[in-house]
Scaffold this motif. Structure first.
Motif, short mmCIF file in Angstrom:
data_model
loop_
_atom_site.label_atom_id
_atom_site.label_comp_id
_atom_site.label_asym_id
_atom_site.label_seq_id
_atom_site.Cartn_x
_atom_site.Cartn_y
_atom_site.Cartn_z
N LEU A 165 0.83 -1.20 0.00
CA LEU A 165 0.00 0.00 0.00
C LEU A 165 0.87 1.26 0.00
CD1 LEU A 165 -2.92 0.90 -0.07
CD2 LEU A 165 -2.96 0.85 2.44
N LYS A 166 2.00 1.21 0.70
CA LYS A 166 2.93 2.34 0.70
C LYS A 166 3.51 2.56 -0.69
CE LYS A 166 7.28 3.94 2.77
NZ LYS A 166 8.36 3.64 3.75
N LEU A 167 3.88 1.49 -1.38
CA LEU A 167 4.43 1.59 -2.73
C LEU A 167 3.42 2.25 -3.68
CD1 LEU A 167 6.81 0.85 -4.63
CD2 LEU A 167 5.69 -1.35 -5.02
N LEU A 168 2.17 1.83 -3.59
CA LEU A 168 1.13 2.44 -4.44
C LEU A 168 0.90 3.90 -4.08
CD1 LEU A 168 0.61 -0.45 -5.46
CD2 LEU A 168 -1.83 -0.03 -5.16
N THR A 169 0.92 4.20 -2.78
CA THR A 169 0.65 5.56 -2.32
C THR A 169 1.75 6.53 -2.75
OG1 THR A 169 -0.57 4.72 -0.41
CG2 THR A 169 0.23 6.99 -0.27
N LEU A 170 3.00 6.11 -2.64
CA LEU A 170 4.11 6.98 -3.02
C LEU A 170 4.22 7.14 -4.54
CD1 LEU A 170 6.87 5.84 -0.48
CD2 LEU A 170 5.35 7.83 -0.35
N ASN A 171 3.49 6.29 -5.27
CA ASN A 171 3.46 6.38 -6.73
C ASN A 171 2.01 6.47 -7.21
OD1 ASN A 171 6.46 5.71 -7.57
ND2 ASN A 171 5.91 4.28 -5.94
N VAL A 176 1.99 0.82 -10.87
CA VAL A 176 3.18 0.15 -10.33
C VAL A 176 3.21 -1.26 -10.91
CG1 VAL A 176 4.35 -0.65 -8.25
CG2 VAL A 176 3.07 1.51 -8.21
N SER A 177 4.29 -1.60 -11.60
CA SER A 177 4.36 -2.87 -12.33
C SER A 177 4.52 -4.06 -11.38
CB SER A 177 5.54 -2.85 -13.31
OG SER A 177 6.77 -2.86 -12.59
N TYR A 178 4.21 -5.25 -11.92
CA TYR A 178 4.39 -6.48 -11.15
C TYR A 178 5.86 -6.64 -10.74
CZ TYR A 178 -0.28 -7.88 -12.71
OH TYR A 178 -1.63 -7.94 -12.93
N PRO A 208 -10.48 1.47 4.55
CA PRO A 208 -11.84 2.03 4.59
C PRO A 208 -12.66 1.86 3.32
CG PRO A 208 -10.23 3.60 5.44
CD PRO A 208 -9.46 2.47 4.86
N PHE A 209 -12.01 1.89 2.15
CA PHE A 209 -12.73 1.65 0.91
C PHE A 209 -11.76 1.06 -0.11
CE2 PHE A 209 -10.87 5.79 0.34
CZ PHE A 209 -10.62 5.91 -1.02
N ASN A 210 -12.29 0.38 -1.10
CA ASN A 210 -11.45 -0.30 -2.08
C ASN A 210 -10.84 0.70 -3.06
OD1 ASN A 210 -10.15 -2.12 -3.68
ND2 ASN A 210 -11.98 -2.86 -4.70
N CYS A 211 -9.56 1.05 -2.82
CA CYS A 211 -8.88 2.02 -3.67
C CYS A 211 -7.78 1.37 -4.50
CB CYS A 211 -8.31 3.16 -2.82
SG CYS A 211 -7.18 2.60 -1.53
N ILE A 212 -7.74 0.04 -4.51
CA ILE A 212 -6.68 -0.69 -5.23
C ILE A 212 -7.24 -1.21 -6.55
CG2 ILE A 212 -5.06 -2.62 -5.13
CD1 ILE A 212 -5.34 -2.42 -2.03
N LYS A 213 -6.66 -0.77 -7.64
CA LYS A 213 -7.15 -1.15 -8.96
C LYS A 213 -6.11 -1.95 -9.73
CE LYS A 213 -9.23 0.82 -13.15
NZ LYS A 213 -9.63 2.09 -13.84
N ASN A 214 -6.53 -3.07 -10.27
CA ASN A 214 -5.64 -3.89 -11.10
C ASN A 214 -5.69 -3.40 -12.55
OD1 ASN A 214 -5.72 -6.97 -12.77
ND2 ASN A 214 -3.90 -6.19 -11.75
N TYR A 220 -0.62 -2.63 -10.61
CA TYR A 220 -1.67 -2.04 -9.79
C TYR A 220 -1.46 -0.54 -9.62
CZ TYR A 220 -3.34 -6.65 -8.38
OH TYR A 220 -3.86 -7.92 -8.39
N LYS A 221 -2.55 0.17 -9.38
CA LYS A 221 -2.48 1.59 -9.07
C LYS A 221 -3.61 1.95 -8.10
CE LYS A 221 -3.60 4.85 -11.96
NZ LYS A 221 -4.65 5.60 -11.22
N LEU A 222 -3.50 3.13 -7.52
CA LEU A 222 -4.56 3.61 -6.64
C LEU A 222 -5.68 4.22 -7.46
CD1 LEU A 222 -2.82 5.35 -3.61
CD2 LEU A 222 -3.86 3.10 -3.68
N ASN A 223 -6.90 3.92 -7.08
CA ASN A 223 -8.08 4.56 -7.65
C ASN A 223 -8.81 5.23 -6.48
OD1 ASN A 223 -10.30 5.38 -9.07
ND2 ASN A 223 -11.26 3.35 -9.12
N LEU A 224 -8.69 6.56 -6.39
CA LEU A 224 -9.22 7.28 -5.24
C LEU A 224 -10.61 7.86 -5.48
CD1 LEU A 224 -5.94 9.05 -4.08
CD2 LEU A 224 -6.89 6.86 -3.36
N GLU A 225 -11.22 7.50 -6.59
CA GLU A 225 -12.59 7.96 -6.88
C GLU A 225 -13.57 6.92 -6.36
OE1 GLU A 225 -13.16 8.82 -10.97
OE2 GLU A 225 -11.44 10.19 -11.09
N LYS A 226 -14.29 7.29 -5.30
CA LYS A 226 -15.28 6.37 -4.72
C LYS A 226 -16.50 6.25 -5.64
CE LYS A 226 -14.38 7.24 0.17
NZ LYS A 226 -15.02 7.70 1.41
#
Length: 228
Positions: A165-171, A176-178, A208-214, A220-226
């Motif tokens: 989660l830290k890796l995704l957050t900082l990028n 973020v590639s496999y 709190p909510f699913n913000c992880i997108k494949n 993977y990347k973060l998806n911050l749109e609820k």
């Protein structure tokens, strides 16, 4: 003074007359004011609203100010706490230092002693923003502690969950590639896609909510749109 309007404050004072007078002043300064007449009521309001700043008397019915602060500090190291008391007592001062309190003010509260304490607390909150990456209003990563928080409480994650989660957050603005995930999190271990998906499945249940997108075939990347 505009900075004060960004924040909320909880004021705890058992003397109704004193509380009424000071509440008028605080209500004009802050975005939201919560009032409590004793430490126990104050603790319940803290759990419900998670204010940015707490201004509390020491000697109160049901739960005194130091005991209240100790309860809060068990899980919350970031909320700014200001203590007020009618007497300068060494034991209380020692406790105040250990609890990382913003200020210890001798009553009566006046603009002369209250404003510097409130300004210090707000300045500290402003500086904290530089070290936090918000994924949602109450969900953030703190660069100082390298931990994730929801409503100012640490989210309990395993080492791999935290690193992922830290890796995704900082990028957070890219995929973020496999390969990056394997190098940064699995290190010398082999990472199968099944083990990665399993870890992410457990992680999704803890945040709190699913913000992880494949992103298919990429990573993977973060998806911050609820989703509404």
């Amino acid at each position: 003074m505009d900075e004060f309007k960004k924040y909320t404050i909880l004021y705890i004072e058992d003397d109704e007359g004193v509380r009424t007078i000071n509440s008028r002043f605080l209500n004009r300064m802050f975005n939201e004011l919560y009032e409590a007449k004793d430490g126990q009521e104050g603790y319940e309001l803290y759990k419900k609203y998670h204010p940015d700043i707490i201004l509390t008397d020491i000697k109160m019915p049901r739960l005194d100010g130091i005991s209240l602060s100790k309860k809060i500090r068990e899980k919350d190291k970031t909320t700014k706490i200001i203590i007020s008391t009618a007497f300068s007592e060494k034991n209380y001062l020692l406790d105040a230092i250990e609890l990382n309190l913003e200020k210890y003010i001798i009553k009566p509260l006046t603009s002369r002693n209250l404003m510097p304490a409130l300004t210090k607390a707000v300045d500290s909150l402003e500086k904290q923003k530089d070290f936090k990456i918000f994924l949602d209003e109450n969900f953030y990563f703190d660069n100082n502690t390298s931990l994730f928080y929801f409503e100012n409480k640490v989210i309990d994650l395993t080492k791999k969950e935290l690193l992922f989660l830290k890796l995704l957050t900082l990028n957070k603005d890219r995929v973020v590639s496999y390969e990056e995930i394997e190098q940064n999190i699995w290190e010398d271990e082999y990472m199968s896609l099944n083990s990665l998906r399993t870890s992410i499945g457990f992680l999704r249940k803890k945040i709190p909510f699913n913000c992880i997108k494949n992103i298919s075939n990429m990573g993977y990347k973060l998806n911050l749109e609820k989703k509404l």
